[in-house]
Design an enzyme around this catalytic site. Structure first.
Site, mmCIF file in Angstrom:
data_model
loop_
_atom_site.group_PDB
_atom_site.id
_atom_site.type_symbol
_atom_site.label_atom_id
_atom_site.label_comp_id
_atom_site.label_asym_id
_atom_site.label_seq_id
_atom_site.Cartn_x
_atom_site.Cartn_y
_atom_site.Cartn_z
ATOM 1 N N GLY A 1 0.843 -1.208 0.000
ATOM 2 C CA GLY A 1 0.000 0.000 0.000
ATOM 3 C C GLY A 1 0.861 1.235 0.000
ATOM 4 O O GLY A 1 2.026 1.190 -0.398
ATOM 5 N N ASN A 2 0.293 2.345 0.407
ATOM 6 C CA ASN A 2 1.080 3.582 0.497
ATOM 7 C C ASN A 2 0.479 4.486 1.583
ATOM 8 O O ASN A 2 -0.492 4.109 2.235
ATOM 9 C CB ASN A 2 1.150 4.288 -0.860
ATOM 10 C CG ASN A 2 -0.227 4.609 -1.391
ATOM 11 O OD1 ASN A 2 -0.950 5.419 -0.817
ATOM 12 N ND2 ASN A 2 -0.613 3.956 -2.490
ATOM 13 N N PHE A 3 1.039 5.673 1.722
ATOM 14 C CA PHE A 3 0.693 6.523 2.871
ATOM 15 C C PHE A 3 -0.506 7.447 2.649
ATOM 16 O O PHE A 3 -0.779 8.311 3.467
ATOM 17 C CB PHE A 3 1.908 7.378 3.258
ATOM 18 C CG PHE A 3 3.076 6.571 3.754
ATOM 19 C CD1 PHE A 3 2.987 5.870 4.938
ATOM 20 C CD2 PHE A 3 4.251 6.501 3.017
ATOM 21 C CE1 PHE A 3 4.050 5.110 5.400
ATOM 22 C CE2 PHE A 3 5.325 5.748 3.465
ATOM 23 C CZ PHE A 3 5.222 5.047 4.660
ATOM 24 N N SER A 4 -1.221 7.295 1.546
ATOM 25 C CA SER A 4 -2.357 8.206 1.311
ATOM 26 C C SER A 4 -3.438 8.001 2.381
ATOM 27 O O SER A 4 -3.820 6.878 2.693
ATOM 28 C CB SER A 4 -2.951 7.959 -0.078
ATOM 29 O OG SER A 4 -4.142 8.699 -0.220
ATOM 30 N N ALA B 1 -3.984 7.408 -4.697
ATOM 31 C CA ALA B 1 -2.610 6.935 -4.860
ATOM 32 C C ALA B 1 -2.715 5.427 -5.097
ATOM 33 O O ALA B 1 -2.775 4.639 -4.155
ATOM 34 C CB ALA B 1 -1.794 7.246 -3.612
#
Ligand code: PMT
Length: 399
Positions: free
Chosen positions: A210-213, A277
């Protein structure tokens, strides 16, 4: 059409028997998806209790300048800036007189004096007070000041006399406000799709890529588009944020699910803003039990490329549809953004860079450059709400 969803409304209540009708008005506005802040005069509270009003609005009722035990000061200025519209219903003879003459001796009047938004009043009083030259003068002053008067009806009054002075029915006041927003909503009748948040690509039942959005930027765009009158679908990856008011929110997890939901909504959208994102890669194989370090000895994960949602929509875009992308960069921001604008067949791209303090993931602020094929505008660091307004203003110019 419901134009009230997501609107910020101050409902001012002054001290008249018609205050009981304000409860119905409040209920109608909240039911239509508006955010309503009640400001009540001390006399208003004699007719209707703040508990009833705060229960219906979901917000503490504002009445006093200070909270008695804490000494906390309530800012009428920020309220006046927050609102899209202020309606004073009922507006008694005394409140109309104070409004007309700037007698700022209660929260309702100070809020009115600092309101930057359009103001409506729905007068309610006995027939003789209504007909008195001073009331006529005050209403004329208010009209000249730009206040819109929702004329009272003729009928039986609290005094049992029959005449002009009955406050307009709540249903009709709600219709006046709805029509007002319809005429003044630049995105009324438009469908807007927004993607937001990250995508999660499952590795096994406990792990994902995943990512930090956090979704803050995309949710702000969805909420602002709804406030401007659009019919908004928000396709959101996993976030901790509540669904924005007046927006249809579709929750998804992976890029493939987001693509499917976005394609469905894009078909009849006028505008699409791709703020999510999206993970560019997903594990090639999902393992349906927890991968064990000692047992499985996995040293690497094979990845496959996810679909590019923005590019897929760009390839099927109809003439007249506006497709907006975001570019999150760390370096060479402008050239990378321009390359994405062209490769994904976007009409506009919003560049934000992790090199700028206060911009990008998780923050309540962002610093963006809005780039089209023929223009480029650099904005200073702002709240994500204000950035959302800048982006939508730019889109509205192109619609
Ligand atoms: O959610 P917040 O915490 O508020 O943070 C906001 C944000 C930083 C996530 C947001 O402002 C932002 O920049 N979103 C886009 C992030 C991104 O993925 O940028 P990108 O440069 O990798 O992608 C370019 C564009 O293609 C984006 O519109 C993206 O949504 C889209 N894309 C990317 C990959 C993919 N597989 N499909 C896509 O649709």
């Amino acid at each position: 059409m419901n134009n009230l969803a997501g609107k910020h409304i101050i409902l001012g209540i002054s001290g008249g028997i018609a205050a009981y009708k304000s409860v119905t008005l409040l209920r109608l506005l909240v039911k239509a998806g508006a955010e309503v802040q009640v400001v009540i005069t001390p006399n208003g509270k004699e007719f209707i209790t703040p508990v009833t009003l705060s229960s219906l609005s979901g917000k503490p009722v504002v009445s006093e300048f200070f909270t008695a035990n804490t000494g906390e000061w309530h800012s009428h200025v920020s309220l006046g800036l927050w609102a899209d519209v202020m309606i004073v219903a009922p507006a008694t003879a005394s409140t109309l007189a104070k409004m007309a003459n700037g007698v700022a001796d209660n929260m309702l009047i100070t809020t009115y004096l600092s309101a930057k938004c359009p103001v409506f009043v729905a007068p309610a009083m006995d027939l003789d007070m209504m007909a008195h030259p001073s009331t006529t003068r005050n209403l004329a002053t208010l009209r000249a000041d730009g206040v819109r008067i929702i004329e009272p009806e003729v009928g039986e009054l609290a005094s049992h006399l029959v005449g002009r002075g009955r406050m307009e029915e709540p249903e009709n006041i709600a219709t006046v406000l709805n029509d007002f927003f319809g005429e003044n909503s630049p995105l009324a009748g438009r469908k807007v799709l927004v993607t937001a948040g990250p995508t999660y690509e499952r590795i096994d039942p406990v792990r994902f890529i995943g990512n930090f959005s956090t979704g803050k930027m995309g949710y702000a765009i969805a909420a602002e588009a709804a406030r401007l009158g659009a019919d908004v679908t928000l396709v959101s990856g996993p976030t901790a944020l509540p669904d924005p008011q007046g927006v249809t929110t579709v929750r998804v997890e992976s890029a493939r699910q987001m693509l499917e939901a976005a394609q469905k909504a894009f078909a009849d959208s006028d505008v699409a803003v791709m703020c999510a994102a999206v993970a560019d890669y997903a594990p090639a194989h999902y393992v349906d039990r927890k991968i064990k370090r000692e047992h499985d000895k996995v040293d690497s994960i094979e990845l496959v490329r996810n679909p590019d949602i923005a590019a897929t929509l760009g390839a099927t875009k109809r003439p007249g549809q506006i497709l907006v992308g975001f570019a999150l960069e760390t370096d060479n921001g402008e050239s990378n953004a321009r390359e994405k604008l062209s490769r994904k067949n976007l009409d506009m791209i919003v560049l934000n860079s992790l090199a700028d303090k206060g911009a990008g993931f998780g923050t309540d602020t962002n610093k963006v450059t809005i780039i089209t094929r023929s223009s480029e505008e650099i904005f200073p660091l702002k709240s994500k709400q204000d950035v959302a307004a800048d982006i939508l203003n730019r889109i509205i110019k192109d619609l």
